[in-house]
Design a protein around this motif. Sequence first.
Motif, PDB file in Angstrom:
ATOM      1  N   ILE A 193       0.836  -1.275  -0.041  1.00 48.97           N
ATOM      2  CA  ILE A 193      -0.111   0.001  -0.085  1.00 48.97           C
ATOM      3  C   ILE A 193       0.799   1.427  -0.112  1.00 48.97           C
ATOM      4  O   ILE A 193       1.718   1.416   0.812  1.00 48.97           O
ATOM      5  CB  ILE A 193      -0.844   0.012   1.072  1.00 48.97           C
ATOM      6  N   ILE A 194       0.679   2.011  -0.875  1.00 46.39           N
ATOM      7  CA  ILE A 194       1.248   3.414  -0.868  1.00 46.39           C
ATOM      8  C   ILE A 194       0.681   4.418  -0.437  1.00 46.39           C
ATOM      9  O   ILE A 194      -0.415   4.652  -0.435  1.00 46.39           O
ATOM     10  CB  ILE A 194       1.430   3.907  -2.475  1.00 46.39           C
ATOM     11  N   CYS A 195       1.374   4.985   0.647  1.00 42.63           N
ATOM     12  CA  CYS A 195       0.918   5.834   1.712  1.00 42.63           C
ATOM     13  C   CYS A 195       1.898   6.766   2.446  1.00 42.63           C
ATOM     14  O   CYS A 195       2.923   6.259   2.137  1.00 42.63           O
ATOM     15  CB  CYS A 195      -0.051   5.222   2.886  1.00 42.63           C
ATOM     16  N   ALA A 196       1.515   7.724   3.207  1.00 41.93           N
ATOM     17  CA  ALA A 196       2.415   8.609   3.888  1.00 41.93           C
ATOM     18  C   ALA A 196       2.298   8.361   5.352  1.00 41.93           C
ATOM     19  O   ALA A 196       1.189   8.637   6.124  1.00 41.93           O
ATOM     20  CB  ALA A 196       2.266   9.981   3.506  1.00 41.93           C
ATOM     21  N   LEU A 197       3.243   7.817   5.906  1.00 41.62           N
ATOM     22  CA  LEU A 197       3.107   7.730   7.332  1.00 41.62           C
ATOM     23  C   LEU A 197       4.378   8.058   7.983  1.00 41.62           C
ATOM     24  O   LEU A 197       5.500   8.110   7.403  1.00 41.62           O
ATOM     25  CB  LEU A 197       3.092   6.005   7.876  1.00 41.62           C
ATOM     26  N   SER A 198       4.290   8.508   9.240  1.00 43.99           N
ATOM     27  CA  SER A 198       5.544   9.164  10.154  1.00 43.99           C
ATOM     28  C   SER A 198       5.913   8.218  10.876  1.00 43.99           C
ATOM     29  O   SER A 198       5.448   6.897  10.859  1.00 43.99           O
ATOM     30  CB  SER A 198       5.048  10.344  11.013  1.00 43.99           C
ATOM     31  N   GLY A 199       7.081   8.471  11.600  1.00 40.28           N
ATOM     32  CA  GLY A 199       7.668   7.424  12.206  1.00 40.28           C
ATOM     33  C   GLY A 199       8.834   6.759  11.813  1.00 40.28           C
ATOM     34  O   GLY A 199       9.184   7.059  10.536  1.00 40.28           O
ATOM     35  N   ALA A 200       9.762   6.197  12.351  1.00 37.62           N
ATOM     36  CA  ALA A 200      10.979   5.614  12.197  1.00 37.62           C
ATOM     37  C   ALA A 200      10.579   4.434  11.031  1.00 37.62           C
ATOM     38  O   ALA A 200       9.282   3.898  10.995  1.00 37.62           O
ATOM     39  CB  ALA A 200      11.835   4.942  13.433  1.00 37.62           C
ATOM     40  N   ALA A 201      11.626   3.851  10.340  1.00 39.90           N
ATOM     41  CA  ALA A 201      11.500   2.813   9.241  1.00 39.90           C
ATOM     42  C   ALA A 201      10.745   1.745   9.895  1.00 39.90           C
ATOM     43  O   ALA A 201      10.021   0.863   9.245  1.00 39.90           O
ATOM     44  CB  ALA A 201      12.936   2.579   8.480  1.00 39.90           C
ATOM     45  N   THR A 202      11.075   1.375  11.019  1.00 36.09           N
ATOM     46  CA  THR A 202      10.672   0.154  11.685  1.00 36.09           C
ATOM     47  C   THR A 202       9.492   0.320  12.599  1.00 36.09           C
ATOM     48  O   THR A 202       9.047  -0.647  13.234  1.00 36.09           O
ATOM     49  CB  THR A 202      11.769  -0.705  12.699  1.00 36.09           C
ATOM     50  N   TRP A 203       9.001   1.488  12.678  1.00 31.70           N
ATOM     51  CA  TRP A 203       8.040   1.863  13.451  1.00 31.70           C
ATOM     52  C   TRP A 203       6.369   0.968  13.501  1.00 31.70           C
ATOM     53  O   TRP A 203       5.973   0.568  14.441  1.00 31.70           O
ATOM     54  CB  TRP A 203       7.621   3.428  13.386  1.00 31.70           C
ATOM     55  N   TRP A 204       6.128   0.664  12.187  1.00 34.79           N
ATOM     56  CA  TRP A 204       4.948   0.113  12.069  1.00 34.79           C
ATOM     57  C   TRP A 204       5.162  -1.496  11.561  1.00 34.79           C
ATOM     58  O   TRP A 204       4.180  -2.048  11.583  1.00 34.79           O
ATOM     59  CB  TRP A 204       4.284   0.650  10.502  1.00 34.79           C
ATOM     60  N   ASP A 205       6.348  -2.083  11.993  1.00 31.86           N
ATOM     61  CA  ASP A 205       6.651  -3.342  11.609  1.00 31.86           C
ATOM     62  C   ASP A 205       5.879  -4.174  12.701  1.00 31.86           C
ATOM     63  O   ASP A 205       5.906  -3.685  14.079  1.00 31.86           O
ATOM     64  CB  ASP A 205       8.081  -3.706  11.665  1.00 31.86           C
ATOM     65  N   GLN A 206       5.338  -5.438  12.332  1.00 32.61           N
ATOM     66  CA  GLN A 206       4.622  -6.314  12.890  1.00 32.61           C
ATOM     67  C   GLN A 206       3.199  -5.482  13.604  1.00 32.61           C
ATOM     68  O   GLN A 206       2.707  -6.240  14.516  1.00 32.61           O
ATOM     69  CB  GLN A 206       5.573  -6.893  14.178  1.00 32.61           C
ATOM     70  N   GLY A 207       2.824  -4.575  13.195  1.00 31.47           N
ATOM     71  CA  GLY A 207       1.601  -3.829  13.848  1.00 31.47           C
ATOM     72  C   GLY A 207       0.334  -4.444  12.648  1.00 31.47           C
ATOM     73  O   GLY A 207       0.544  -5.792  12.221  1.00 31.47           O
TER      74      GLY A 207
END
Length: 283
Positions: A193-207
């Motif tokens: 999914i192409i989108c714009a999210l903030s946070g570090a590169a690994t912030w959303w991993d395993q979420g």
Amino acid sequence: MIIVLNTLATHLDGDGPFLLADLYLIAMPNGVLLRWTSFDVDVSWAGYTWSANCPVLTRGTTRVVIGVEVDTLDLTIAPRASDMVAGLPLLAAARSGAFDGARLTLYRAFLNADRSAIGAVIRFVGRFADVDFGRSAMAVRVNSAAEDLSVQLPRNTYSPTCGRTLYAAGCDVSRAANTVTATVGAGSTSSKIICALSGAATWWDQGGMQFTSGALLGTRRTVKNYASGVLALFSPLAASPAVGDTFEVYPGCDKTLETCEAKFNNRAKFRGCPFIPIAETGL
């Protein structure tokens, strides 16, 4: 043990003929109850109508054993184009996880000559496990309810990583406070999914993420990773999302003390033992 009520027992003590029908009660994770039958007409029993206007259902054999054993039932569901679940064609809904953790109760109903139900007995109770998809059907392995007894004892063990489940009781991190809303951008596919999210590169991993609009409304997926504006999913969606569809996404946790403290400021609730000595081999 199979429980037979007096009315049905009297019928079974007779000379027949015996007319049988399989009744399938499928309890979906979202609370919806599907009542289907593989019989050629609808069956009325226990105050409900078990619909024959449903997918073609084919099952394997059941058995009765003495002792505690996780039995299995093989079930094939071949839907028609008109069979819909959660607003999607049945196979597409299943690929989106609509049947994950669904519970099945299989009844064997005994009917009169006029096809009215005299009674029924439970032949199998279990939970959907492995699912294999074909072009026109899905094959389901259903594990019996005895699977619930397969619990690790002792439940709590010493480990360098945290034993809690993120956002659950005990962890007490708020999922709502860590959830953000994003929009699907151009070029998105069923797995990225192409989108714009903030946070570090690994912030959303395993979420996790869930669509809040569009044809995939309600569909959930686990996030593999996020980098350079691309949210990668562990398993593909049933279809590519449309540009402008919205979804909610929340971060995951690798259960280390460093992540617990830096990402969620939740060290006080960390339930791991990070200072356990590393196993060494002496020669």
